[in-house]
Write an enzyme that holds these catalytic residues in place. Structure first.
Site, PDB file in Angstrom:
ATOM      1  N   SER A  88       0.487  -1.230   0.273  1.00  0.00           N
ATOM      2  CA  SER A  88       0.180   0.207  -0.034  1.00  0.00           C
ATOM      3  C   SER A  88       0.493   1.397   0.281  1.00  0.00           C
ATOM      4  O   SER A  88       1.336   1.614  -1.197  1.00  0.00           O
ATOM      5  CB  SER A  88      -1.149  -0.123   1.103  1.00  0.00           C
ATOM      6  OG  SER A  88      -1.959   1.285   1.064  1.00  0.00           O
ATOM      7  N   HIS A 198      -8.668   0.923   1.281  1.00  0.00           N
ATOM      8  CA  HIS A 198      -8.741  -0.380  -0.175  1.00  0.00           C
ATOM      9  C   HIS A 198     -10.162  -0.864   0.253  1.00  0.00           C
ATOM     10  O   HIS A 198     -10.053  -1.755  -0.460  1.00  0.00           O
ATOM     11  CB  HIS A 198      -7.893  -1.301   0.620  1.00  0.00           C
ATOM     12  CG  HIS A 198      -6.424  -0.432   0.128  1.00  0.00           C
ATOM     13  ND1 HIS A 198      -5.631  -0.215  -0.307  1.00  0.00           N
ATOM     14  CD2 HIS A 198      -5.469  -0.454   1.591  1.00  0.00           C
ATOM     15  CE1 HIS A 198      -4.502   0.069   0.135  1.00  0.00           C
ATOM     16  NE2 HIS A 198      -4.162   0.313   0.943  1.00  0.00           N
TER      17      HIS A 198
END
EC number: 2.3.1.39
Length: 314
Positions: A88, A198
């Site tokens: 990420s 996410h």
């Protein structure tokens, strides 16, 4: 040695991270001070503050800077990697280390990205839970059924082939946990986060980031970097579209790591505040693949010594 570098993601942060490196390695200190001048505050001081470092807006620049500072401090001891992979936020660290983003540019982007995610996360509280088990299709199918019933809960992070993090509106995640238990899932662990990263709950942050990245220029990478969003190698041409989708798309870390192994990587090195990704690698990579992490001065010295010795034997 065919080296794959792993860059820590958000959640790896902890108070005091990098302090011994900052106090003892001039190249590390210079990188942190460079970031501080861009951010407008003393980054190492923030990293020492237990309350601040837990906040997304501060944690993201701190982790990115620590990872890149370690790379800079290793200098010529570090061989050119076969590939890089970050979780990420760690993708920005990986892209900066590979040359796709200038470091100053990466810090400025992450300063804004962290603020967007902090603000939107505070306005849309979420919950994330790690679901253990190798039947990830079962988990995804249960969530699909719940979504059809109007529930806001989604697959978020495919960390290993036996750990899938789900996220969404807290009450809907609770419903999902009950449904997953009834479906036979035996182990779930709630994560200490305030936002459902996410997932579509961060759509407003993704919209802001899209506008923020629209004027940025990307460069060619000095070595391949894998994307969590696609599981495949980034290209300069796909950077904008992938990074703008990343905040609201599931991460496929396990699949990306498997692709690195297929590329021939036989040694993983994680740089950042924790060794979480190395632990993921233990679940994904064959036992003969070597794994190291640099999280502090002691581990830095040990890994640098190993790399120097390895280089002399080539």
């Amino acid at each position: 040695m065919k080296l794959g570098i792993l860059f820590s993601g958000q959640g790896a942060q902890k108070a005091g991270m990098g302090l011994d490196l900052y106090q003892n390695i001039p190249a590390y200190q210079a990188t942190v001070d460079q970031a501080s001048s861009i951010l407008g505050y003393d980054l190492q001081e923030v990293a020492n503050d237990d309350a601040k470092i837990k906040q997304t807006a501060y944690a993201q620049p701190a982790i990115l800077t620590m990872s890149n500072a370690i790379i800079n401090a290793l200098g010529d001891a570090l061989p050119t990697p076969v590939a890089g992979l970050g979780l990420s936020l760690g993708e920005y660290s990986a892209l900066s280390a590979s040359g796709a983003l200038d470091f100053d540019q990466a810090v400025a982007i992450i300063k804004d990205r962290g603020m967007y995610m902090q603000t939107v996360g505070d306005a849309n509280p979420g919950k994330m839970v790690a679901v253990m088990g190798d039947n990830q299709k079962l988990v995804a199918d249960v969530l699909t059924t719940l979504q059809a019933d109007g529930k806001h809960v989604y697959p978020a992070n495919y960390n290993t082939f036996a750990q899938l993090v789900i996220g969404g509106v807290p009450r809907d995640v609770d419903v999902a946990m009950t449904a997953l238990s009834e479906a036979g899932i035996q182990r779930m662990v709630e994560l200490p986060v305030s936002g459902a990263f996410h997932t579509p709950l961060l759509t407003d942050a993704a919209t802001q980031l899209t506008e923020r990245l629209s004027g940025e220029t990307f460069r060619d990478m000095q070595y391949p970097v894998y994307s969590n969003t696609t599981g495949k190698q980034f290209t300069k041409e796909m950077l904008f579209n992938t990074l703008t989708k990343q905040i609201i798309s599931p991460t496929y870390f396990a699949q990306a790591m498997q692709n690195m192994l297929d590329l021939g990587v036989d040694t993983f090195l994680e740089v950042g505040p924790s060794d979480t990704l190395i632990k993921f690698a233990k679940k994904i990579a064959p036992k003969d693949v070597k794994r190291y992490a640099i999280t502090d001065l002691e581990s830095f010295n040990a890994v640098k010594e190993m790399l120097v010795a390895e280089g002399e034997n080539v």
